[in-house]
Design a protein around this motif. Structure first.
Motif, mmCIF file in Angstrom:
data_model
loop_
_atom_site.group_PDB
_atom_site.id
_atom_site.type_symbol
_atom_site.label_atom_id
_atom_site.label_comp_id
_atom_site.label_asym_id
_atom_site.label_seq_id
_atom_site.Cartn_x
_atom_site.Cartn_y
_atom_site.Cartn_z
ATOM 1 N N LYS A 173 0.828 -1.206 0.000
ATOM 2 C CA LYS A 173 0.000 0.000 0.000
ATOM 3 C C LYS A 173 0.864 1.259 0.000
ATOM 4 N N VAL A 174 1.955 1.247 0.776
ATOM 5 C CA VAL A 174 2.848 2.403 0.777
ATOM 6 C C VAL A 174 3.459 2.614 -0.609
ATOM 7 N N ALA A 175 3.902 1.513 -1.246
ATOM 8 C CA ALA A 175 4.480 1.618 -2.585
ATOM 9 C C ALA A 175 3.441 2.125 -3.595
ATOM 10 N N GLU A 176 2.202 1.645 -3.463
ATOM 11 C CA GLU A 176 1.157 2.102 -4.383
ATOM 12 C C GLU A 176 0.879 3.589 -4.209
ATOM 13 N N GLN A 177 0.824 4.058 -2.962
ATOM 14 C CA GLN A 177 0.588 5.485 -2.738
ATOM 15 C C GLN A 177 1.725 6.324 -3.307
ATOM 16 N N GLU A 178 2.964 5.897 -3.066
ATOM 17 C CA GLU A 178 4.098 6.638 -3.634
ATOM 18 C C GLU A 178 4.063 6.613 -5.157
ATOM 19 N N ARG A 179 3.711 5.439 -5.714
ATOM 20 C CA ARG A 179 3.615 5.360 -7.176
ATOM 21 C C ARG A 179 2.535 6.284 -7.706
ATOM 22 N N ASP A 180 1.361 6.317 -7.050
ATOM 23 C CA ASP A 180 0.271 7.184 -7.500
ATOM 24 C C ASP A 180 0.685 8.649 -7.435
ATOM 25 N N ARG A 239 7.514 -0.249 -13.845
ATOM 26 C CA ARG A 239 8.042 -1.599 -13.889
ATOM 27 C C ARG A 239 8.710 -1.967 -12.573
ATOM 28 N N ALA A 240 9.450 -1.002 -11.985
ATOM 29 C CA ALA A 240 10.101 -1.276 -10.699
ATOM 30 C C ALA A 240 9.072 -1.544 -9.608
ATOM 31 N N ALA A 241 7.968 -0.743 -9.622
ATOM 32 C CA ALA A 241 6.922 -0.960 -8.604
ATOM 33 C C ALA A 241 6.257 -2.320 -8.778
ATOM 34 N N VAL A 242 5.940 -2.640 -10.059
ATOM 35 C CA VAL A 242 5.301 -3.940 -10.317
ATOM 36 C C VAL A 242 6.246 -5.079 -9.943
ATOM 37 N N THR A 243 7.532 -4.896 -10.268
ATOM 38 C CA THR A 243 8.510 -5.940 -9.930
ATOM 39 C C THR A 243 8.616 -6.119 -8.417
#
Length: 473
Positions: free
Chosen positions: A204-211, A261-265
């Motif tokens: 969730k933290v990574a998704e928020q940063e990605r968004d 790609r880095a986030a998905v990986t």
């Protein structure tokens, strides 16, 4: 006196009767059950139970006793009970039981528990609880036993109440303590749940940063697109700037795709590690039942190999994604450059077509006349090219052999030379035809006879001065 003595005797008898009745009347405290046994009336009834109030107990034919309603806490340390998957679990619990005050159940207590001490009643209840707990645990999977304590307590309560009522007891409270197992399966489930919660939080933290990064990049892209559109509408001569902007956008998209790609990986790696930990825990629990040593050896060999395989696979997929994104960005850049060149060529051809259309309109709408105007415009260039063809020829001298004969029609040798020279030059119509142009008829056609006559006249005029000057010489 006799009457007084009779009254006094009746009073004495009445007092004795009252004292006897009071001595035989038994009151029931609120924390006990009064059990009157013997001849209590009713066929097949062995005792009469009272909770509260009181009753007269007849001597000789009836007796009485009390059942204590004090709650009995019973600590049960159940060890090695088999669950539905044949996994042995330890289920320590504390049960609180007591004699029931329900009419039918009190009768069972009077028949089965009267005369027993509290310790004996506790031992009897303990044996019943042990047996019923083993039966309930055998019908439930270990995951449900560990996760759904409410269902476990409900099942135990329903099963125990039926058995306890048979002996006159009721279940007051159940308190299940920590459930453990010998193989460590429950501990593995706990570690899996904790790892899953941590991984979900990280995701969730990574998704928020990605968004947030994507939103900022989208805003930046929108601003650049609008600036590019304004520059494009201001002038058509900034095609190169548009190509530079397109290349910059392509680079930015590559960076965004790389971040995505880095986030998905990272997400895939996290999920793979969580699944790997779950599978490893399940494998350890399954293997522990057969052989704990064997499970330990396999965990030392198989698990690192699987981790390395997943890591290599993830790195390969990431590299493939990066190559595809880079190649896609280069293709987008080439496409935008070719589109800009095509727009420039389209503008040039459009201007040339507009000029030709204006030329046709000025020629009165006659396409042939417009073509003649273009040809006439290029005639100096054609003549210049024809002159260049013979400009480099070197003629040192011209020798004319004249026999002196003349029949009065062909003229002298000079005239014959000029006429031969004129006939040897290609006509203007042939010259135009050599370059693929057909001249109209009104430009004139070359008549061989008239041309020769005209050349003779010119030659005679040129020859006369030379003849007149010859005598003087």
């Amino acid at each position: 006196m006799a009457a007084i003595a009779l009254v006094a005797g009746l009073i004495v008898i009445l007092l004795i009767a009252l004292l006897w009745i009071s001595s035989r009347y038994k009151r029931c405290p609120s924390d006990r059950v009064l059990v009157i046994y013997g001849r209590v009336g009713g066929q097949g009834q062995s005792a009469r139970c009272l909770h509260g109030g009181g009753a007269l107990v007849w001597p000789v034919i009836q007796g009485y006793a009390f059942l204590d309603l004090t709650p009995l806490p019973i600590e049960i340390k159940l060890q090695g009970a088999l669950s539905q998957q044949n996994i042995r679990v330890n289920t320590p619990a504390t049960f609180t039981v007591g004699i029931s005050t329900e009419p039918g159940v009190m009768q069972n207590a009077a028949e089965r528990l009267l005369g027993l001490s509290l310790e004996e009643i506790e031992n009897l209840a303990r044996d019943i609880i042990f047996g019923q707990m083993r039966v309930v645990i055998a019908t439930m999977p270990i995951e449900e036993i560990n996760a759904d304590r409410e269902k476990l307590i409900t099942n135990i309560t329903e099963s125990l109440e039926i058995e306890l009522r048979k002996v006159g007891l009721r279940l007051i409270n159940v308190n299940i303590q920590d459930v453990t197992d010998e193989s460590g399966y429950i501990d593995a489930l706990g570690r899996e749940a904790a790892a899953r919660a941590i991984n979900e939080a990280k995701i969730k933290v990574a998704e928020q940063e990605r968004d947030g990064d994507i939103g900022a990049a989208e805003a930046q892209r929108e601003r650049r697109i609008r600036v590019a559109e304004a520059n494009a509408t201001a002038t058509e001569g900034e095609n190169e700037s548009q190509v530079v902007i397109a290349n910059s956008d392509s680079t930015r998209r590559q960076q965004e795709a790389e971040a995505e790609r880095a986030a998905v990986t990272a997400e895939r790696v996290t999920q793979a590690r969580a699944a790997e930990e779950s599978f490893a825990a399940e494998g350890q629990a399954e293997q522990a039942r057969a052989s704990r040593d064997k499970a330990s050896q396999e965990a030392d060999i198989v698990v690192p190999a699987e981790v390395e395989r997943e890591r290599v696979r993830t790195l390969a997929e990431a590299e493939a994604d990066r190559i595809r994104l880079v190649k896609g960005g280069e293709a987008d850049g080439q496409r935008l450059l070719m589109e800009a060149e095509a727009l420039g060529l389209l503008a040039l051809l459009t201007r040339r077509a507009e000029g030709l259309g204006a030329l046709v309109n000025n020629a009165g709408g006659n396409p042939q006349l417009a073509a003649l105007l273009l040809v006439a415009e290029q005639m100096p260039n054609l003549v210049a090219e024809q002159v260049k063809a013979i400009s480099n020829l070197k003629i040192d001298q011209v020798t004319v052999w004249d026999s002196g004969g003349s029949d009065g029609r062909t003229g002298n040798s000079t005239a014959n030379f000029l006429s031969g020279l004129a006939s040897s030059l290609p006509p203007i119509h042939d010259l135009a035809a050599q370059v693929g142009i057909k001249l109209p008829a009104y430009l004139g056609e070359l008549d061989d006879e008239s041309a020769l006559e005209r050349l003779r006249e010119i030659a005679d005029q040129l020859d006369q001065p030379s003849t007149e000057d010859s005598p003087g010489e």
